[in-house]
Design a protein around this motif. Structure first.
Motif, PDB file in Angstrom:
ATOM      1  N   GLU B 119       0.827  -1.203   0.000  1.00  0.00           N
ATOM      2  CA  GLU B 119       0.000   0.000   0.000  1.00  0.00           C
ATOM      3  C   GLU B 119       0.864   1.255   0.000  1.00  0.00           C
ATOM      4  O   GLU B 119       0.589   2.208  -0.736  1.00  0.00           O
ATOM      5  CB  GLU B 119      -0.926  -0.005   1.219  1.00  0.00           C
ATOM      6  CG  GLU B 119      -2.093  -0.972   1.089  1.00  0.00           C
ATOM      7  CD  GLU B 119      -2.861  -1.159   2.396  1.00  0.00           C
ATOM      8  OE1 GLU B 119      -3.869  -1.880   2.387  1.00  0.00           O
ATOM      9  OE2 GLU B 119      -2.433  -0.580   3.427  1.00  0.00           O
ATOM     10  N   GLU B 120       1.903   1.226   0.810  1.00  0.00           N
ATOM     11  CA  GLU B 120       2.781   2.391   0.875  1.00  0.00           C
ATOM     12  C   GLU B 120       3.522   2.597  -0.437  1.00  0.00           C
ATOM     13  O   GLU B 120       3.734   3.723  -0.879  1.00  0.00           O
ATOM     14  CB  GLU B 120       3.767   2.244   2.030  1.00  0.00           C
ATOM     15  CG  GLU B 120       3.088   2.368   3.384  1.00  0.00           C
ATOM     16  CD  GLU B 120       4.052   2.154   4.533  1.00  0.00           C
ATOM     17  OE1 GLU B 120       5.267   2.134   4.285  1.00  0.00           O
ATOM     18  OE2 GLU B 120       3.576   2.010   5.680  1.00  0.00           O
ATOM     19  N   LEU B 121       3.906   1.497  -1.043  1.00  0.00           N
ATOM     20  CA  LEU B 121       4.598   1.588  -2.324  1.00  0.00           C
ATOM     21  C   LEU B 121       3.720   2.256  -3.372  1.00  0.00           C
ATOM     22  O   LEU B 121       4.183   3.077  -4.174  1.00  0.00           O
ATOM     23  CB  LEU B 121       4.979   0.177  -2.789  1.00  0.00           C
ATOM     24  CG  LEU B 121       5.608   0.046  -4.168  1.00  0.00           C
ATOM     25  CD1 LEU B 121       6.971   0.720  -4.187  1.00  0.00           C
ATOM     26  CD2 LEU B 121       5.727  -1.410  -4.579  1.00  0.00           C
ATOM     27  N   LEU B 122       2.426   1.926  -3.353  1.00  0.00           N
ATOM     28  CA  LEU B 122       1.512   2.403  -4.385  1.00  0.00           C
ATOM     29  C   LEU B 122       0.815   3.700  -3.997  1.00  0.00           C
ATOM     30  O   LEU B 122      -0.033   4.203  -4.756  1.00  0.00           O
ATOM     31  CB  LEU B 122       0.463   1.324  -4.677  1.00  0.00           C
ATOM     32  CG  LEU B 122       1.010   0.043  -5.312  1.00  0.00           C
ATOM     33  CD1 LEU B 122      -0.077  -1.015  -5.432  1.00  0.00           C
ATOM     34  CD2 LEU B 122       1.601   0.355  -6.683  1.00  0.00           C
ATOM     35  N   ALA B 123       1.181   4.236  -2.849  1.00  0.00           N
ATOM     36  CA  ALA B 123       0.453   5.401  -2.323  1.00  0.00           C
ATOM     37  C   ALA B 123       0.532   6.605  -3.258  1.00  0.00           C
ATOM     38  O   ALA B 123      -0.366   7.442  -3.268  1.00  0.00           O
ATOM     39  CB  ALA B 123       0.986   5.775  -0.940  1.00  0.00           C
ATOM     40  N   VAL B 124       1.615   6.671  -4.043  1.00  0.00           N
ATOM     41  CA  VAL B 124       1.770   7.835  -4.918  1.00  0.00           C
ATOM     42  C   VAL B 124       0.870   7.760  -6.140  1.00  0.00           C
ATOM     43  O   VAL B 124       0.758   8.732  -6.887  1.00  0.00           O
ATOM     44  CB  VAL B 124       3.230   7.992  -5.393  1.00  0.00           C
ATOM     45  CG1 VAL B 124       4.137   8.337  -4.226  1.00  0.00           C
ATOM     46  CG2 VAL B 124       3.705   6.736  -6.092  1.00  0.00           C
ATOM     47  N   PHE B 125       0.234   6.619  -6.358  1.00  0.00           N
ATOM     48  CA  PHE B 125      -0.583   6.444  -7.553  1.00  0.00           C
ATOM     49  C   PHE B 125      -2.073   6.493  -7.220  1.00  0.00           C
ATOM     50  O   PHE B 125      -2.490   6.122  -6.119  1.00  0.00           O
ATOM     51  CB  PHE B 125      -0.273   5.106  -8.228  1.00  0.00           C
ATOM     52  CG  PHE B 125       1.142   4.995  -8.715  1.00  0.00           C
ATOM     53  CD1 PHE B 125       1.619   5.830  -9.709  1.00  0.00           C
ATOM     54  CD2 PHE B 125       1.996   4.045  -8.176  1.00  0.00           C
ATOM     55  CE1 PHE B 125       2.927   5.728 -10.160  1.00  0.00           C
ATOM     56  CE2 PHE B 125       3.301   3.936  -8.624  1.00  0.00           C
ATOM     57  CZ  PHE B 125       3.769   4.781  -9.609  1.00  0.00           C
TER      58      PHE B 125
END
Lengths: 141, 141
Positions: B119-125
């Motif tokens: 989730e944190e990895l994809l948070a920017v998207f």
DNA sequence: GGATAAACGTTCGCATACGAAGGAGAGGCC
DNA sequence: GGCCTCTCCTTCGTATGCGAACGTTTATCC
């Protein structure tokens, strides 16, 4: 209601990234084998063609590479005659890196190899998708 | 006309994939360190939770892992008490793999850890971008 | 049934990756 | 000058990643 068909790991983006990287690398690795180069060593050569005379620290920053990892790669490249490591006359801590003649002779060939490997990797995507994918990856790193 | 501003390596998708993978992995690795687990070992545990009693070959297929690599990972997981390796009674070539009690106790925790890392990895998207990115990666592997 | 082939897992060799520690050198500060 | 700190690079230890060769066991084919 039974659970949906199993796709436990595909939903893990970290896993997907690892495998996509894995699949992207394999063909490039095969193409480089005849030269006795690894993908990492090829990357370092491209980094040096970008700017000759870099220090190991600078090159590591450019390629986002740990200095410990880079140390070994540079040693093998140097022993195989692909690069020259010259001590900096002004700062004896520093080693400056230059492509050797062997690398210059193969420069066009090796760059074309990478270009083709990338094109084949992206062949399944439309031009718009290619741009989007690159932007996504760029945002991740 | 001079060449455009240098971005020699960013235009290499193979390189971008490697670095995106690198960046995605690092935080997950940090979170796993207190458990004495590596990301690879965590992946193997998730694979076993998906289906217990798999053979090493089956697990390798599921995780797209070389059998040689898997062999070492399984040995370390077994020695640390995370999994059990039991010989198959019907086929003496085969080893069947089971999560040990230690793994079962931490199961919820460890899965939550991966979920959060993703989730944190994809948070920017945006949600749409997340779906698109996953599809791209899926197409690559 | 016996030889050949195929599958399974291990081991070896080499090349990343990277945290951690170490040695040498350069620069700042008094 | 002498001390402290910081930087650069190397080295060590551990864990992948994978091609190749190996020993064991099972399947196949005549």
């Amino acid at each position: 209601m039974p659970p949906p068909p199993n796709k436990p790991l595909p939903d893990c983006t970290i896993f997907l990234l690892a495998k996509a990287y894995q699949k992207a690398h394999a063909p490039f690795k095969q193409r480089l084998a005849p030269y006795g180069l690894t993908t990492m060593q090829h990357l370092v050569l491209e980094g040096l063609w970008h700017a000759e005379g870099q220090t190991a620290a600078e090159l590591g920053k450019l390629l986002v590479l740990d200095k410990a990892t880079l140390s070994g790669v540079l040693e093998r490249l140097s022993e195989a005659g692909w690069i020259d490591k010259r001590p900096d006359p002004g700062d004896r801590r520093v080693v400056r890196l230059y492509p050797a003649r062997r690398a210059e002779r193969r420069k066009e060939e090796l760059i074309a190899l990478r270009t083709r490997a990338n094109e084949e990797l992206l062949a399944v995507f439309s031009p718009e998708e290619q741009v989007l994918l690159k932007r996504f990856l760029w945002d991740l790193m």
